[in-house]
Structure formats: C-alpha cells, structure tokens
Design a protein around this motif. Structure first.
Motif, PDB file in Angstrom:
ATOM      1  N   ILE A 104       0.830  -1.268   0.014  1.00 58.09           N
ATOM      2  CA  ILE A 104      -0.112  -0.003  -0.115  1.00 58.09           C
ATOM      3  C   ILE A 104       0.900   1.115   0.003  1.00 58.09           C
ATOM      4  N   THR A 105       0.586   2.400  -0.684  1.00 59.13           N
ATOM      5  CA  THR A 105       1.145   3.540  -0.892  1.00 59.13           C
ATOM      6  C   THR A 105       0.429   4.540   0.225  1.00 59.13           C
ATOM      7  N   SER A 106       1.062   5.750   0.315  1.00 53.07           N
ATOM      8  CA  SER A 106       0.376   6.723   1.153  1.00 53.07           C
ATOM      9  C   SER A 106      -1.004   7.131   0.564  1.00 53.07           C
ATOM     10  N   ALA A 107      -0.977   7.096  -0.850  1.00 54.90           N
ATOM     11  CA  ALA A 107      -2.269   7.536  -1.442  1.00 54.90           C
ATOM     12  C   ALA A 107      -3.208   6.363  -1.205  1.00 54.90           C
ATOM     13  N   GLY A 108      -2.854   5.226  -1.285  1.00 54.86           N
ATOM     14  CA  GLY A 108      -3.795   3.961  -0.760  1.00 54.86           C
ATOM     15  C   GLY A 108      -4.145   4.341   0.594  1.00 54.86           C
ATOM     16  N   GLU A 109      -3.573   4.732   1.460  1.00 54.76           N
ATOM     17  CA  GLU A 109      -3.814   4.864   2.784  1.00 54.76           C
ATOM     18  C   GLU A 109      -4.993   5.799   2.785  1.00 54.76           C
ATOM     19  N   THR A 110      -4.849   6.841   2.230  1.00 48.96           N
ATOM     20  CA  THR A 110      -5.695   7.911   2.214  1.00 48.96           C
ATOM     21  C   THR A 110      -7.127   7.545   1.756  1.00 48.96           C
ATOM     22  N   LEU A 111      -6.987   6.748   0.492  1.00 48.36           N
ATOM     23  CA  LEU A 111      -8.430   6.086   0.015  1.00 48.36           C
ATOM     24  C   LEU A 111      -8.868   5.261   0.731  1.00 48.36           C
ATOM     25  N   TYR A 112      -8.046   4.296   1.571  1.00 51.59           N
ATOM     26  CA  TYR A 112      -8.764   3.476   2.376  1.00 51.59           C
ATOM     27  C   TYR A 112      -9.493   4.142   3.446  1.00 51.59           C
ATOM     28  N   GLU A 113      -8.992   5.164   4.010  1.00 53.10           N
ATOM     29  CA  GLU A 113      -9.481   5.893   5.248  1.00 53.10           C
ATOM     30  C   GLU A 113     -10.634   6.616   4.595  1.00 53.10           C
ATOM     31  N   ARG A 114     -10.754   7.199   3.610  1.00 49.72           N
ATOM     32  CA  ARG A 114     -12.052   8.059   2.957  1.00 49.72           C
ATOM     33  C   ARG A 114     -12.945   6.936   2.687  1.00 49.72           C
ATOM     34  N   ASN A 115     -12.683   5.530   2.024  1.00 48.96           N
ATOM     35  CA  ASN A 115     -13.713   4.597   1.692  1.00 48.96           C
ATOM     36  C   ASN A 115     -14.316   4.101   2.806  1.00 48.96           C
ATOM     37  N   LYS A 116     -13.583   3.990   3.914  1.00 48.61           N
ATOM     38  CA  LYS A 116     -14.056   3.331   5.318  1.00 48.61           C
ATOM     39  C   LYS A 116     -14.773   4.267   5.942  1.00 48.61           C
ATOM     40  N   ALA A 117     -14.846   5.516   5.934  1.00 51.23           N
ATOM     41  CA  ALA A 117     -15.502   6.603   6.410  1.00 51.23           C
ATOM     42  C   ALA A 117     -16.887   6.763   5.600  1.00 51.23           C
ATOM     43  N   ASP A 118     -16.963   6.600   4.223  1.00 53.60           N
ATOM     44  CA  ASP A 118     -18.032   6.446   3.446  1.00 53.60           C
ATOM     45  C   ASP A 118     -18.757   5.249   3.940  1.00 53.60           C
ATOM     46  N   TRP A 119     -18.263   4.250   3.861  1.00 49.79           N
ATOM     47  CA  TRP A 119     -19.054   2.763   4.310  1.00 49.79           C
ATOM     48  C   TRP A 119     -19.712   3.150   5.702  1.00 49.79           C
ATOM     49  N   GLU A 120     -19.124   3.728   6.529  1.00 47.67           N
ATOM     50  CA  GLU A 120     -19.487   3.663   7.917  1.00 47.67           C
ATOM     51  C   GLU A 120     -20.746   4.801   7.918  1.00 47.67           C
ATOM     52  N   PHE A 121     -20.637   5.737   7.168  1.00 48.05           N
ATOM     53  CA  PHE A 121     -21.955   6.805   6.952  1.00 48.05           C
ATOM     54  C   PHE A 121     -22.960   5.945   6.178  1.00 48.05           C
ATOM     55  N   THR A 122     -22.510   5.163   5.025  1.00 43.64           N
ATOM     56  CA  THR A 122     -23.670   4.600   4.393  1.00 43.64           C
ATOM     57  C   THR A 122     -24.392   3.529   5.235  1.00 43.64           C
ATOM     58  N   LYS A 123     -23.565   2.542   5.988  1.00 45.29           N
ATOM     59  CA  LYS A 123     -24.080   1.643   6.717  1.00 45.29           C
ATOM     60  C   LYS A 123     -25.113   2.240   7.998  1.00 45.29           C
ATOM     61  N   ASN A 124     -24.578   3.213   8.539  1.00 44.70           N
ATOM     62  CA  ASN A 124     -25.656   4.184   9.362  1.00 44.70           C
ATOM     63  C   ASN A 124     -26.846   4.462   8.841  1.00 44.70           C
ATOM     64  N   ILE A 125     -26.935   4.947   7.521  1.00 42.98           N
ATOM     65  CA  ILE A 125     -28.396   5.271   6.674  1.00 42.98           C
ATOM     66  C   ILE A 125     -29.025   4.199   6.677  1.00 42.98           C
ATOM     67  N   ILE A 126     -28.455   3.076   5.859  1.00 43.75           N
ATOM     68  CA  ILE A 126     -29.211   1.835   5.697  1.00 43.75           C
ATOM     69  C   ILE A 126     -29.642   1.189   6.910  1.00 43.75           C
ATOM     70  N   ASN A 127     -28.976   1.262   8.012  1.00 41.48           N
ATOM     71  CA  ASN A 127     -29.626   0.618   9.428  1.00 41.48           C
ATOM     72  C   ASN A 127     -30.704   1.615   9.680  1.00 41.48           C
ATOM     73  N   LYS A 128     -30.869   2.729   9.560  1.00 43.32           N
ATOM     74  CA  LYS A 128     -31.832   3.573   9.867  1.00 43.32           C
ATOM     75  C   LYS A 128     -32.943   3.167   9.032  1.00 43.32           C
ATOM     76  N   LEU A 129     -32.886   3.146   7.614  1.00 42.09           N
ATOM     77  CA  LEU A 129     -33.899   2.862   6.725  1.00 42.09           C
ATOM     78  C   LEU A 129     -34.465   1.360   6.852  1.00 42.09           C
ATOM     79  N   LEU A 130     -33.615   0.466   7.268  1.00 34.97           N
ATOM     80  CA  LEU A 130     -34.155  -0.685   7.464  1.00 34.97           C
ATOM     81  C   LEU A 130     -34.650  -1.120   8.634  1.00 34.97           C
TER      82      LEU A 130
END
Length: 108
Positions: free
Chosen positions: A82-108
C-alpha cells in the motif's frame, strides 16, 4: 440456513478490502485471497479475476505498488504494498462505508 452475501453489495468495496489487508503487511495475490476468506469466516470468496482487476486498478491509481519477491519459497511471487495514496483512499472509503451503513440501518 447460513446466509450468503450478495456480490453486488461487496463489489464496490473490493478495493477497500484489498487496501485494508495490505495495511498490515505486503502480500501476494493468493495470500490476500486466503485472508479474505479467513476474515469473512468462509462466508465470502472473492473471484480471482475480480481480485486481479482490483490490483491493476489500484496500481494504476498509485494506491499500491508491486515488486517481485525472491524465490526462497518456490516460484517468484508478485507482492503488493500500500502507498500513502492508498492509505488515504482506504480511510476515505471506510468513512464513506460507515456513513452509508448507518443510513441503511436507519432505513431498514
């Protein structure tokens, strides 16, 4: 009856899964494949073609780099790091996933 995860639900997260594994150590394709099965407790198996497409995409985007290992364990293996760009992408995608998961949990 054991559930089976829809590949559609995972498909958009393949790169993030790969990056997450590479955050701990450099690794080669088959080892990453086995780690995905192990981490999912056998409930998800990534197709080899999907995994290698992810490697190509992440390398093209500068999120991982690759190098050839030595031949002490048999044939030469291509390792991914992994590169530093990969670390940044991982952190951003993980935060996006957490946000999405929370919304889906509220909707379901």
């Amino acid at each position: 009856m054991k559930g089976k995860i829809s590949s559609d639900l995972i498909r958009g997260n393949t790169d993030t899964i790969v990056l997450g594994i590479l955050r701990t150590t450099d690794s080669y394709g088959y080892e990453i494949y086995k780690k995905i099965i192990e981490k999912s407790e056998g409930e998800y198996e990534l197709k080899e073609a999907t995994l290698y497409s992810s490697f190509r995409r992440l390398e093209k985007e500068g999120c991982i780099s690759s190098y050839w290992g030595d031949e002490t364990q048999g044939g030469r293996r291509k390792y991914y790091k992994i590169t530093s760009a990969g670390e940044t992408l991982y952190e951003r995608n993980k935060a996006d996933w957490e946000f999405t998961k929370n919304i889906i949990n509220k909707l379901l």
